[in-house]
Design a protein around this motif. Structure first.
Motif, PDB file in Angstrom:
ATOM      1  N   LEU A 102       0.837  -1.195   0.000  1.00 13.76           N
ATOM      2  CA  LEU A 102       0.000   0.000   0.000  1.00 13.76           C
ATOM      3  C   LEU A 102       0.875   1.249   0.000  1.00 13.76           C
ATOM      4  O   LEU A 102       1.927   1.285   0.645  1.00 13.76           O
ATOM      5  CB  LEU A 102      -0.896  -0.007   1.239  1.00 13.76           C
ATOM      6  CG  LEU A 102      -1.946  -1.125   1.273  1.00 13.76           C
ATOM      7  CD1 LEU A 102      -2.651  -1.146   2.620  1.00 13.76           C
ATOM      8  CD2 LEU A 102      -2.950  -0.957   0.156  1.00 13.76           C
ATOM      9  N   PRO A 103       0.474   2.293  -0.729  1.00 11.77           N
ATOM     10  CA  PRO A 103       1.286   3.517  -0.792  1.00 11.77           C
ATOM     11  C   PRO A 103       1.350   4.220   0.552  1.00 11.77           C
ATOM     12  O   PRO A 103       0.414   4.166   1.349  1.00 11.77           O
ATOM     13  CB  PRO A 103       0.555   4.371  -1.841  1.00 11.77           C
ATOM     14  CG  PRO A 103      -0.856   3.859  -1.832  1.00 11.77           C
ATOM     15  CD  PRO A 103      -0.760   2.392  -1.532  1.00 11.77           C
ATOM     16  N   TRP A 120      -3.179  10.054  -3.277  1.00 13.80           N
ATOM     17  CA  TRP A 120      -2.756   8.955  -2.405  1.00 13.80           C
ATOM     18  C   TRP A 120      -3.969   8.245  -1.824  1.00 13.80           C
ATOM     19  O   TRP A 120      -4.030   7.014  -1.831  1.00 13.80           O
ATOM     20  CB  TRP A 120      -1.880   9.484  -1.269  1.00 13.80           C
ATOM     21  CG  TRP A 120      -1.719   8.494  -0.150  1.00 13.80           C
ATOM     22  CD1 TRP A 120      -0.889   7.418  -0.103  1.00 13.80           C
ATOM     23  CD2 TRP A 120      -2.474   8.458   1.074  1.00 13.80           C
ATOM     24  NE1 TRP A 120      -1.061   6.719   1.076  1.00 13.80           N
ATOM     25  CE2 TRP A 120      -2.025   7.333   1.814  1.00 13.80           C
ATOM     26  CE3 TRP A 120      -3.469   9.271   1.613  1.00 13.80           C
ATOM     27  CZ2 TRP A 120      -2.549   7.015   3.068  1.00 13.80           C
ATOM     28  CZ3 TRP A 120      -4.004   8.947   2.850  1.00 13.80           C
ATOM     29  CH2 TRP A 120      -3.529   7.827   3.567  1.00 13.80           C
ATOM     30  N   ARG A 121      -4.936   9.008  -1.337  1.00 16.79           N
ATOM     31  CA  ARG A 121      -6.096   8.381  -0.701  1.00 16.79           C
ATOM     32  C   ARG A 121      -6.882   7.540  -1.698  1.00 16.79           C
ATOM     33  O   ARG A 121      -7.301   6.418  -1.372  1.00 16.79           O
ATOM     34  CB  ARG A 121      -7.005   9.444  -0.083  1.00 16.79           C
ATOM     35  CG  ARG A 121      -8.264   8.826   0.538  1.00 16.79           C
ATOM     36  CD  ARG A 121      -9.058   9.807   1.372  1.00 16.79           C
ATOM     37  NE  ARG A 121     -10.250   9.160   1.913  1.00 16.79           N
ATOM     38  CZ  ARG A 121     -11.109   9.739   2.744  1.00 16.79           C
ATOM     39  NH1 ARG A 121     -10.895  10.996   3.150  1.00 16.79           N
ATOM     40  NH2 ARG A 121     -12.162   9.081   3.178  1.00 16.79           N
ATOM     41  N   ASP A 169      -5.758   6.048  -4.445  1.00 11.39           N
ATOM     42  CA  ASP A 169      -4.981   4.838  -4.752  1.00 11.39           C
ATOM     43  C   ASP A 169      -5.002   3.866  -3.567  1.00 11.39           C
ATOM     44  O   ASP A 169      -5.138   2.660  -3.746  1.00 11.39           O
ATOM     45  CB  ASP A 169      -3.538   5.212  -5.098  1.00 11.39           C
ATOM     46  CG  ASP A 169      -3.436   5.966  -6.417  1.00 11.39           C
ATOM     47  OD1 ASP A 169      -4.400   5.934  -7.201  1.00 11.39           O
ATOM     48  OD2 ASP A 169      -2.384   6.588  -6.659  1.00 11.39           O
ATOM     49  N   TRP A 170      -4.850   4.423  -2.363  1.00  5.48           N
ATOM     50  CA  TRP A 170      -4.795   3.568  -1.168  1.00  5.48           C
ATOM     51  C   TRP A 170      -6.103   2.804  -0.980  1.00  5.48           C
ATOM     52  O   TRP A 170      -6.091   1.591  -0.745  1.00  5.48           O
ATOM     53  CB  TRP A 170      -4.516   4.416   0.074  1.00  5.48           C
ATOM     54  CG  TRP A 170      -4.251   3.582   1.301  1.00  5.48           C
ATOM     55  CD1 TRP A 170      -3.045   3.141   1.759  1.00  5.48           C
ATOM     56  CD2 TRP A 170      -5.233   3.062   2.222  1.00  5.48           C
ATOM     57  NE1 TRP A 170      -3.208   2.380   2.891  1.00  5.48           N
ATOM     58  CE2 TRP A 170      -4.536   2.308   3.199  1.00  5.48           C
ATOM     59  CE3 TRP A 170      -6.624   3.150   2.301  1.00  5.48           C
ATOM     60  CZ2 TRP A 170      -5.189   1.677   4.245  1.00  5.48           C
ATOM     61  CZ3 TRP A 170      -7.275   2.502   3.348  1.00  5.48           C
ATOM     62  CH2 TRP A 170      -6.559   1.778   4.301  1.00  5.48           C
ATOM     63  N   GLU A 171      -7.232   3.498  -1.063  1.00  5.44           N
ATOM     64  CA  GLU A 171      -8.515   2.844  -0.838  1.00  5.44           C
ATOM     65  C   GLU A 171      -8.788   1.775  -1.890  1.00  5.44           C
ATOM     66  O   GLU A 171      -9.328   0.711  -1.589  1.00  5.44           O
ATOM     67  CB  GLU A 171      -9.633   3.887  -0.823  1.00  5.44           C
ATOM     68  CG  GLU A 171      -9.582   4.786   0.415  1.00  5.44           C
ATOM     69  CD  GLU A 171     -10.749   5.740   0.477  1.00  5.44           C
ATOM     70  OE1 GLU A 171     -11.097   6.309  -0.572  1.00  5.44           O
ATOM     71  OE2 GLU A 171     -11.315   5.931   1.576  1.00  5.44           O
ATOM     72  N   GLN A 210      -6.320  -1.175  -1.120  1.00  4.30           N
ATOM     73  CA  GLN A 210      -6.659  -1.824   0.135  1.00  4.30           C
ATOM     74  C   GLN A 210      -7.897  -2.699  -0.019  1.00  4.30           C
ATOM     75  O   GLN A 210      -7.954  -3.817   0.503  1.00  4.30           O
ATOM     76  CB  GLN A 210      -6.902  -0.768   1.228  1.00  4.30           C
ATOM     77  CG  GLN A 210      -6.912  -1.304   2.640  1.00  4.30           C
ATOM     78  CD  GLN A 210      -8.277  -1.866   3.056  1.00  4.30           C
ATOM     79  OE1 GLN A 210      -9.303  -1.496   2.504  1.00  4.30           O
ATOM     80  NE2 GLN A 210      -8.274  -2.759   4.047  1.00  4.30           N
ATOM     81  N   LYS A 244      -8.442  -2.731   8.144  1.00  2.54           N
ATOM     82  CA  LYS A 244      -8.340  -1.454   7.428  1.00  2.54           C
ATOM     83  C   LYS A 244      -7.676  -0.393   8.290  1.00  2.54           C
ATOM     84  O   LYS A 244      -6.814   0.370   7.809  1.00  2.54           O
ATOM     85  CB  LYS A 244      -9.732  -0.986   6.990  1.00  2.54           C
ATOM     86  CG  LYS A 244      -9.702   0.254   6.106  1.00  2.54           C
ATOM     87  CD  LYS A 244     -11.099   0.591   5.600  1.00  2.54           C
ATOM     88  CE  LYS A 244     -11.053   1.804   4.673  1.00  2.54           C
ATOM     89  NZ  LYS A 244     -12.415   2.151   4.174  1.00  2.54           N
ATOM     90  N   GLN A 262      -3.869  -1.265   8.628  1.00  3.24           N
ATOM     91  CA  GLN A 262      -3.168  -1.010   7.371  1.00  3.24           C
ATOM     92  C   GLN A 262      -3.045   0.482   7.100  1.00  3.24           C
ATOM     93  O   GLN A 262      -2.028   0.938   6.569  1.00  3.24           O
ATOM     94  CB  GLN A 262      -3.886  -1.708   6.221  1.00  3.24           C
ATOM     95  CG  GLN A 262      -3.757  -3.226   6.260  1.00  3.24           C
ATOM     96  CD  GLN A 262      -4.466  -3.893   5.103  1.00  3.24           C
ATOM     97  OE1 GLN A 262      -5.441  -3.370   4.565  1.00  3.24           O
ATOM     98  NE2 GLN A 262      -3.990  -5.067   4.719  1.00  3.24           N
ATOM     99  N   LEU A 263      -4.062   1.250   7.468  1.00  2.00           N
ATOM    100  CA  LEU A 263      -3.992   2.697   7.275  1.00  2.00           C
ATOM    101  C   LEU A 263      -2.919   3.314   8.168  1.00  2.00           C
ATOM    102  O   LEU A 263      -2.135   4.163   7.722  1.00  2.00           O
ATOM    103  CB  LEU A 263      -5.350   3.331   7.569  1.00  2.00           C
ATOM    104  CG  LEU A 263      -5.428   4.859   7.419  1.00  2.00           C
ATOM    105  CD1 LEU A 263      -4.953   5.307   6.051  1.00  2.00           C
ATOM    106  CD2 LEU A 263      -6.856   5.342   7.663  1.00  2.00           C
ATOM    107  N   SER A 300       0.352   2.888   6.761  1.00  2.00           N
ATOM    108  CA  SER A 300       0.545   3.577   5.489  1.00  2.00           C
ATOM    109  C   SER A 300       0.740   5.083   5.660  1.00  2.00           C
ATOM    110  O   SER A 300       0.720   5.829   4.682  1.00  2.00           O
ATOM    111  CB  SER A 300      -0.664   3.319   4.570  1.00  2.00           C
ATOM    112  OG  SER A 300      -0.815   1.955   4.309  1.00  2.00           O
TER     113      SER A 300
END
Length: 249
Positions: free
Chosen positions: A76-77, A89-90, A92-94, A97, A109, A112-113, A116
Motif C-alpha cells: 500500500l502507498p 494517495w487516498r 490509490d490507497w482505498e 486496500q 483497514k 493497514q492505514l 501507510s
C-alpha cells in the motif's frame, strides 16, 4: 489500548511500541494469506464433491496448476505529508486496500492505514487513538485535504519558478513540465480553471526565455491559430508542448 497507554512506564514504551508493531505486521501477513487459504479450501471442496459424485472414482484426483510466474504482492502507498499528493494517495490507497482485503474488515483497514502513514504524521495527529479508519481519514482530511488551500499552494509553487534563460534548454523543459504537472494536479482537485486565470497565464509567459516568447507572440497574432481570451491557456499549453518536443530532440 488508548485507555492504558498513558500508564506505560517511559522506559518500557519503546519496547511495547515495537511489540505492537510486530503484532500488526504479523496480522497483515496473515490477512494477505487469507485469500490463499480460501482458494485452497475451495479446491478441496470441489475435489471432494467430485469424488463423492463418482466422477473421479478409481482415478487420480487433479492437482491445482502451479503458477509459472509469481507476482510480488503490491504494498500500500505511504503518505508522506505532501498536501499536493493527499487526494491522489487516498484514492490509490482505498482502491488497493479493498482489492487486497475484500472482506471489508474494519480492524484490518485501520491497522493497514496506520502502517501507510509516516510515523511523524501519525504521532503528531495521534492517529492511533482513533477507533476506525474513517475517523483517521476525517482527521487527515482536516489537516491535508482542503482543496482550496491545496490549489493555492500548487499555484504558489508554480509562481516560485525562476525566469529561464535561452541557453538553458533543460530548464525550459522543466518549466514546461511544471506547467503540465500543475494542470494535472489541479484537474485532480476538480479546479483546473485556476490555472487559466489571466494573472497565472501572464506569470507563466513571463518566465519563458526570449526566443520562446518571440515565437509565442508570432503564434498568438497569427489569425489561423485563433487565440482568444477564452482559449488562451489551452493554446499556450499546446504551443509549449510542441516546444518541449523540439527542445528534447
Amino acid at each position: 489500548m488508548s485507555a492504558w497507554e498513558r500508564w506505560i512506564p517511559a522506559l518500557l514504551k519503546d519496547e511495547l511500541d515495537n511489540r505492537i508493531k510486530d503484532l500488526r505486521t504479523a496480522s497483515n501477513r496473515l490477512e494477505h494469506k487469507r485469500a490463499e487459504f480460501v482458494t485452497a479450501r475451495r479446491i478441496a471442496e470441489q475435489m471432494q464433491a467430485t469424488e463423492v459424485s463418482g466422477g473421479w472414482r478409481g482415478r487420480a484426483l487433479p492437482t491445482p496448476a502451479t503458477p509459472i510466474v509469481k507476482i510480488k504482492p503490491t504494498t500500500l502507498p505511504i503518505f508522506n505529508g505532501c498536501k499536493r499528493e493527499y487526494h491522489r494517495w487516498r484514492k490509490d490507497w482505498e482502491s488497493l486496500q479493498w482489492q487486497g482485503e475484500p472482506t471489508g474488515s474494519a480492524e484490518v483497514k485501520k491497522i493497514q492505514l496506520l502502517d501507510s502513514v509516516e510515523d511523524k504524521i501519525s504521532k503528531d495527529l495521534r492517529l492511533s487513538t482513533y477507533n476506525t479508519a474513517e475517523d483517521i481519514f476525517r482527521v487527515m482530511e482536516n489537516r491535508y485535504g482542503n482543496k482550496s488551500t491545496i490549489a493555492i499552494e500548487i499555484l504558489e509553487e508554480l509562481e516560485k519558478i525562476p525566469h529561464v534563460r535561452g541557453n538553458q534548454p533543460r530548464r525550459v523543459i522543466d518549466h514546461i513540465q511544471s506547467v503540465e504537472k500543475t494542470l494535472a494536479d489541479l484537474t485532480e482537485l476538480g479546479n483546473s480553471g485556476a490555472i487559466k486565470n489571466p494573472l497565472v497565464i501572464k506569470s507563466i509567459e513571463s518566465k519563458l526565455p526570449d526566443f520562446i516568447k518571440r515565437d509565442w507572440i508570432k503564434f498568438m497574432v497569427n489569425p489561423a491559430n485563433d487565440v482568444t481570451s477564452d482559449n488562451h491557456f489551452d493554446m499556450l499549453l499546446k504551443f509549449l508542448k510542441n516546444q518541449e518536443e523540439i527542445l528534447e530532440a
